[in-house]
Design a protein around this motif. Structure first.
Motif, PDB file in Angstrom:
ATOM      1  N   PHE A  15     -12.500  15.371  22.047  1.00 39.27           N
ATOM      2  CA  PHE A  15     -11.261  16.133  22.205  1.00 39.27           C
ATOM      3  C   PHE A  15     -10.144  15.604  21.314  1.00 39.27           C
ATOM      4  O   PHE A  15      -8.994  15.999  21.451  1.00 39.27           O
ATOM      5  CB  PHE A  15     -10.818  16.090  23.671  1.00 39.27           C
ATOM      6  CG  PHE A  15     -11.852  16.611  24.621  1.00 39.27           C
ATOM      7  CD1 PHE A  15     -11.923  17.966  24.914  1.00 39.27           C
ATOM      8  CD2 PHE A  15     -12.779  15.762  25.217  1.00 39.27           C
ATOM      9  CE1 PHE A  15     -12.877  18.459  25.796  1.00 39.27           C
ATOM     10  CE2 PHE A  15     -13.743  16.243  26.086  1.00 39.27           C
ATOM     11  CZ  PHE A  15     -13.792  17.596  26.374  1.00 39.27           C
ATOM     12  N   PHE A  16     -10.502  14.725  20.408  1.00 41.84           N
ATOM     13  CA  PHE A  16      -9.534  14.062  19.538  1.00 41.84           C
ATOM     14  C   PHE A  16      -9.329  14.913  18.285  1.00 41.84           C
ATOM     15  O   PHE A  16     -10.294  15.238  17.589  1.00 41.84           O
ATOM     16  CB  PHE A  16     -10.077  12.672  19.180  1.00 41.84           C
ATOM     17  CG  PHE A  16      -9.153  11.848  18.336  1.00 41.84           C
ATOM     18  CD1 PHE A  16      -8.067  11.217  18.903  1.00 41.84           C
ATOM     19  CD2 PHE A  16      -9.386  11.692  16.975  1.00 41.84           C
ATOM     20  CE1 PHE A  16      -7.221  10.446  18.138  1.00 41.84           C
ATOM     21  CE2 PHE A  16      -8.552  10.919  16.195  1.00 41.84           C
ATOM     22  CZ  PHE A  16      -7.456  10.296  16.781  1.00 41.84           C
ATOM     23  N   ASP A  17      -8.094  15.311  17.990  1.00 45.55           N
ATOM     24  CA  ASP A  17      -7.865  16.216  16.864  1.00 45.55           C
ATOM     25  C   ASP A  17      -6.907  15.660  15.805  1.00 45.55           C
ATOM     26  O   ASP A  17      -6.340  16.419  15.014  1.00 45.55           O
ATOM     27  CB  ASP A  17      -7.362  17.575  17.361  1.00 45.55           C
ATOM     28  CG  ASP A  17      -6.075  17.465  18.164  1.00 45.55           C
ATOM     29  OD1 ASP A  17      -5.543  16.348  18.295  1.00 45.55           O
ATOM     30  OD2 ASP A  17      -5.602  18.499  18.657  1.00 45.55           O
ATOM     31  N   LEU A  18      -6.728  14.340  15.774  1.00 45.19           N
ATOM     32  CA  LEU A  18      -5.945  13.718  14.705  1.00 45.19           C
ATOM     33  C   LEU A  18      -6.880  13.248  13.598  1.00 45.19           C
ATOM     34  O   LEU A  18      -8.089  13.134  13.800  1.00 45.19           O
ATOM     35  CB  LEU A  18      -5.132  12.541  15.253  1.00 45.19           C
ATOM     36  CG  LEU A  18      -4.026  12.909  16.260  1.00 45.19           C
ATOM     37  CD1 LEU A  18      -3.444  11.661  16.903  1.00 45.19           C
ATOM     38  CD2 LEU A  18      -2.933  13.724  15.589  1.00 45.19           C
ATOM     39  N   HIS A  19      -6.323  12.960  12.443  1.00 43.28           N
ATOM     40  CA  HIS A  19      -7.145  12.578  11.298  1.00 43.28           C
ATOM     41  C   HIS A  19      -6.541  11.371  10.585  1.00 43.28           C
ATOM     42  O   HIS A  19      -5.320  11.169  10.607  1.00 43.28           O
ATOM     43  CB  HIS A  19      -7.255  13.743  10.304  1.00 43.28           C
ATOM     44  CG  HIS A  19      -7.787  14.998  10.908  1.00 43.28           C
ATOM     45  ND1 HIS A  19      -6.960  15.939  11.513  1.00 43.28           N
ATOM     46  CD2 HIS A  19      -9.049  15.478  11.023  1.00 43.28           C
ATOM     47  CE1 HIS A  19      -7.685  16.943  11.965  1.00 43.28           C
ATOM     48  NE2 HIS A  19      -8.965  16.694  11.690  1.00 43.28           N
ATOM     49  N   LEU A  20      -7.415  10.590   9.974  1.00 41.19           N
ATOM     50  CA  LEU A  20      -6.956   9.478   9.154  1.00 41.19           C
ATOM     51  C   LEU A  20      -6.442  10.024   7.822  1.00 41.19           C
ATOM     52  O   LEU A  20      -7.166  10.728   7.098  1.00 41.19           O
ATOM     53  CB  LEU A  20      -8.094   8.487   8.908  1.00 41.19           C
ATOM     54  CG  LEU A  20      -8.539   7.658  10.122  1.00 41.19           C
ATOM     55  CD1 LEU A  20      -9.775   6.838   9.775  1.00 41.19           C
ATOM     56  CD2 LEU A  20      -7.421   6.747  10.604  1.00 41.19           C
ATOM     57  N   VAL A  21      -5.199   9.731   7.514  1.00 41.92           N
ATOM     58  CA  VAL A  21      -4.578  10.199   6.272  1.00 41.92           C
ATOM     59  C   VAL A  21      -3.810   9.047   5.644  1.00 41.92           C
ATOM     60  O   VAL A  21      -3.633   7.983   6.259  1.00 41.92           O
ATOM     61  CB  VAL A  21      -3.606  11.379   6.543  1.00 41.92           C
ATOM     62  CG1 VAL A  21      -4.340  12.566   7.136  1.00 41.92           C
ATOM     63  CG2 VAL A  21      -2.465  10.937   7.470  1.00 41.92           C
ATOM     64  N   ASN A  22      -3.367   9.254   4.416  1.00 39.01           N
ATOM     65  CA  ASN A  22      -2.517   8.251   3.783  1.00 39.01           C
ATOM     66  C   ASN A  22      -1.163   8.223   4.483  1.00 39.01           C
ATOM     67  O   ASN A  22      -0.624   9.267   4.864  1.00 39.01           O
ATOM     68  CB  ASN A  22      -2.324   8.580   2.303  1.00 39.01           C
ATOM     69  CG  ASN A  22      -3.613   8.424   1.507  1.00 39.01           C
ATOM     70  OD1 ASN A  22      -4.428   7.560   1.811  1.00 39.01           O
ATOM     71  ND2 ASN A  22      -3.793   9.273   0.492  1.00 39.01           N
ATOM     72  N   PHE A  23      -0.644   7.033   4.674  1.00 41.77           N
ATOM     73  CA  PHE A  23       0.656   6.895   5.316  1.00 41.77           C
ATOM     74  C   PHE A  23       1.548   6.018   4.451  1.00 41.77           C
ATOM     75  O   PHE A  23       1.087   5.372   3.497  1.00 41.77           O
ATOM     76  CB  PHE A  23       0.519   6.298   6.721  1.00 41.77           C
ATOM     77  CG  PHE A  23      -0.207   4.986   6.759  1.00 41.77           C
ATOM     78  CD1 PHE A  23       0.474   3.784   6.587  1.00 41.77           C
ATOM     79  CD2 PHE A  23      -1.586   4.945   6.951  1.00 41.77           C
ATOM     80  CE1 PHE A  23      -0.185   2.571   6.614  1.00 41.77           C
ATOM     81  CE2 PHE A  23      -2.258   3.735   6.990  1.00 41.77           C
ATOM     82  CZ  PHE A  23      -1.564   2.551   6.827  1.00 41.77           C
ATOM     83  N   GLN A  24       2.803   6.005   4.784  1.00 35.95           N
ATOM     84  CA  GLN A  24       3.783   5.271   3.983  1.00 35.95           C
ATOM     85  C   GLN A  24       4.372   4.125   4.795  1.00 35.95           C
ATOM     86  O   GLN A  24       4.180   4.020   6.006  1.00 35.95           O
ATOM     87  CB  GLN A  24       4.877   6.225   3.511  1.00 35.95           C
ATOM     88  CG  GLN A  24       4.369   7.384   2.665  1.00 35.95           C
ATOM     89  CD  GLN A  24       5.471   8.372   2.316  1.00 35.95           C
ATOM     90  OE1 GLN A  24       6.649   8.125   2.571  1.00 35.95           O
ATOM     91  NE2 GLN A  24       5.088   9.518   1.752  1.00 35.95           N
ATOM     92  N   TRP A  25       5.107   3.300   4.109  1.00 35.69           N
ATOM     93  CA  TRP A  25       5.748   2.158   4.767  1.00 35.69           C
ATOM     94  C   TRP A  25       6.707   2.616   5.856  1.00 35.69           C
ATOM     95  O   TRP A  25       6.872   1.930   6.865  1.00 35.69           O
ATOM     96  CB  TRP A  25       6.480   1.314   3.727  1.00 35.69           C
ATOM     97  CG  TRP A  25       7.266   0.193   4.336  1.00 35.69           C
ATOM     98  CD1 TRP A  25       8.614   0.073   4.432  1.00 35.69           C
ATOM     99  CD2 TRP A  25       6.726  -0.973   4.985  1.00 35.69           C
ATOM    100  NE1 TRP A  25       8.965  -1.087   5.079  1.00 35.69           N
ATOM    101  CE2 TRP A  25       7.817  -1.746   5.439  1.00 35.69           C
ATOM    102  CE3 TRP A  25       5.424  -1.421   5.217  1.00 35.69           C
ATOM    103  CZ2 TRP A  25       7.643  -2.950   6.096  1.00 35.69           C
ATOM    104  CZ3 TRP A  25       5.270  -2.630   5.885  1.00 35.69           C
ATOM    105  CH2 TRP A  25       6.366  -3.376   6.318  1.00 35.69           C
ATOM    106  N   LYS A  26       7.310   3.792   5.674  1.00 35.48           N
ATOM    107  CA  LYS A  26       8.271   4.264   6.675  1.00 35.48           C
ATOM    108  C   LYS A  26       7.597   4.497   8.025  1.00 35.48           C
ATOM    109  O   LYS A  26       8.239   4.345   9.070  1.00 35.48           O
ATOM    110  CB  LYS A  26       8.957   5.551   6.193  1.00 35.48           C
ATOM    111  CG  LYS A  26       8.030   6.772   6.122  1.00 35.48           C
ATOM    112  CD  LYS A  26       8.797   8.032   5.746  1.00 35.48           C
ATOM    113  CE  LYS A  26       7.873   9.257   5.764  1.00 35.48           C
ATOM    114  NZ  LYS A  26       8.614  10.497   5.420  1.00 35.48           N
TER     115      LYS A  26
END
Length: 494
Positions: A199-210
């Motif tokens: 039921f998990f619908d998030l994904h690993l994506v690039n993220f920033q320091w903010k």
């Protein structure tokens, strides 16, 4: 006949908070029933010493798990629930949790020889494995919670607890003792994570320091607050183990677990309300926040107060019947800890609302004072009066925490208690207590079946009285039953 498909369809039409609370209460009741039965089996089969070692294992896991999480789990739920770049916040949290966990495991391996108790019980390696599994399961659970899927999260938590017990019972039967209990804990967490991932619908994506910075700002105070809460909840266990023996740890923690029956409704509402309050705080819907707090406290006390009254009247016989003569000596601890559960309703909701409304630094200040007082009182009272001293220390400092948290939260919102509902709860509980007291006066509680009969009598009497006295509770319960459509005909004479 009951139409299961229709019932589920009707449940989905109920208000989200009511629906998710119903799901949470269902799993709370289910697991508590299974947990009580399994603990009774463990108490009679393994004894207080084995249970004491296991509870120490859980205490150490809680402490080390807090450091490997770093408070980022709660921060991730907060940021994801706000709806802005949830994938990026989840990805940042996942990486941070993994790095913290690996670092923590390496540190524990370096100092392995210092954990004599865990090594002696053969569960040090289980602790490392549990920390690693939680590094994967924790982010999944936080992501689901942040997206507001509390029914799913609560269901998976229930599945985790039930799976754990299903493994622990045969493990104890086969003689694996503390290692069997620890292994069941790991297995239950894995089972729940696998199901929750569907039921998990998030994904690993690039993220920033903010994103890391935003999580860190919130998690710093949340980590300090959570650490304080953890120390608050585990200090008594660790210090009992230090000043006394593991048998006393087992008695104390079994009694504490027994008092958990008073927290069904509050636990369900805590898990459900957090993301909702966070959203309302973001949209400045203060009236919804104030109303939810007043109702949450009333519904939590709806169970906690009568359980306290029943514990005073029947606690000695219940402990003896359920767990054996060794645990019956915890009767006075039981009474004190039931009072703790009542006070904890106010303390926990006040600090939870401070955190959800983005004031974690104030929650930390409150908790820090309580933690310092709790440790000091435990160090003073446990050597003097044993496990009763630990319970008294917890009650005193929990009361202090509740008062300080009330003062802090009242600066940001109006705290309104439903006085009429609270009055109805008190009146119903007193009348129930009188009826049960008279019953016990004339009927000797000679065995577990007679004891359970009076428990059932008290519960039915209280249920009837509260529905008769409190029209708001009556109306809401009737509305839920009719919406679910379970075929129950609501009695018109109530």
């Amino acid at each position: 006949m009951l139409n299961i498909a229709t019932i589920f369809s009707n449940i989905l039409k109920i208000d989200p908070i009511q629906r998710q609370s119903i799901v949470s209460v269902f799993w709370q009741v289910s697991f508590t029933a299974i947990g009580f039965l399994s603990t009774m089996y463990f108490a009679h089969t393994a004894g207080a010493s084995i249970l004491g070692s296991y509870f120490l294992f859980l205490a150490y896991y809680g402490i080390f798990g807090m450091f490997t999480d770093g408070g980022f789990g709660g921060a991730a739920v907060k940021r994801i629930s706000e709806g802005e770049e949830p994938d990026a916040y989840f990805s940042a949290y996942f990486l941070l949790r993994l790095v913290f966990t690996i670092t923590g495991i390496l540190v524990l391996l370096m100092f392995k020889d210092y954990f004599v108790g865990l090594n002696k019980a053969g569960i040090f390696d289980w602790l490392l494995l549990l920390l690693f599994v939680s590094a994967l399961a924790g982010p999944i659970s936080s992501g689901v919670a942040g997206k507001g899927k509390m029914g799913i999260r609560n269901t998976c938590e229930g599945i985790s607890n039930i799976s754990r017990v299903m493994i622990q019972v045969p493990a104890i039967y086969l003689g694996y003792e503390t290692a069997g209990l620890a292994g069941g804990m790991v297995a239950g967490m894995i089972v729940a994570a696998v199901i929750e991932f569907r039921f998990f619908d998030l994904h690993l994506v690039n993220f920033q320091w903010k994103h890391i910075k935003s999580l860190s700002v919130f998690s710093f105070w949340l980590f300090l607050t959570s650490s304080g809460v953890l120390v608050f909840s585990q200090a008594d266990t660790v210090l009992i183990g230090h000043f006394m023996d593991v048998e006393n740890v087992g008695i104390y923690r079994v009694v504490l677990q027994f008092t958990g029956i008073a927290t069904f409704s509050s636990n369900a509402l805590r898990l459900t309300l957090w993301p909702r309050v966070s959203q309302w705080g973001k949209t400045k819907e203060l009236y919804l926040i104030e109303e939810s707090l007043s109702r949450a406290i009333s519904y939590s006390l709806l169970l906690a107060i009568p359980v306290l009254v029943g514990g005073i009247l029947l606690g000695d016989r219940l402990l003896y019947s359920f767990y054996g003569a060794d645990f019956a000596q915890g009767y006075h601890v039981l009474i004190i800890l039931l009072a703790v559960q009542v006070v904890n309703i106010f303390q926990y909701f006040f600090t939870m609302y401070l955190d959800a409304l983005d004031h974690p630094q104030e929650s930390f200040k409150v908790t820090a004072i309580g933690v310092g007082a709790n440790i000091a009182l435990n160090i003073i009272l446990i050597p003097l009066i044993g496990i009763n001293g630990a319970a008294i220390a917890t009650l005193a400092t929990m009361t202090l925490n509740a008062l300080l948290a009330w003062r802090a939260l009242s600066r940001h919102m109006t705290i309104k208690l439903e006085r009429q509902s609270l009055s109805n709860i008190m009146m119903s509980s007193v009348v129930m207590g009188l009826l049960v007291g008279v019953y016990r006066l004339f009927v000797p509680l000679s065995n577990i079946w007679v004891t359970m009969l009076v428990v059932a009598f008290g519960g039915i009497a209280y249920g009837f009285l509260i529905l008769k006295f409190d029209k708001k509770v009556y109306t809401e319960m009737k509305d839920i039953v009719e919406k679910v459509g379970i075929g129950f005909v609501w009695p018109g004479w109530l």
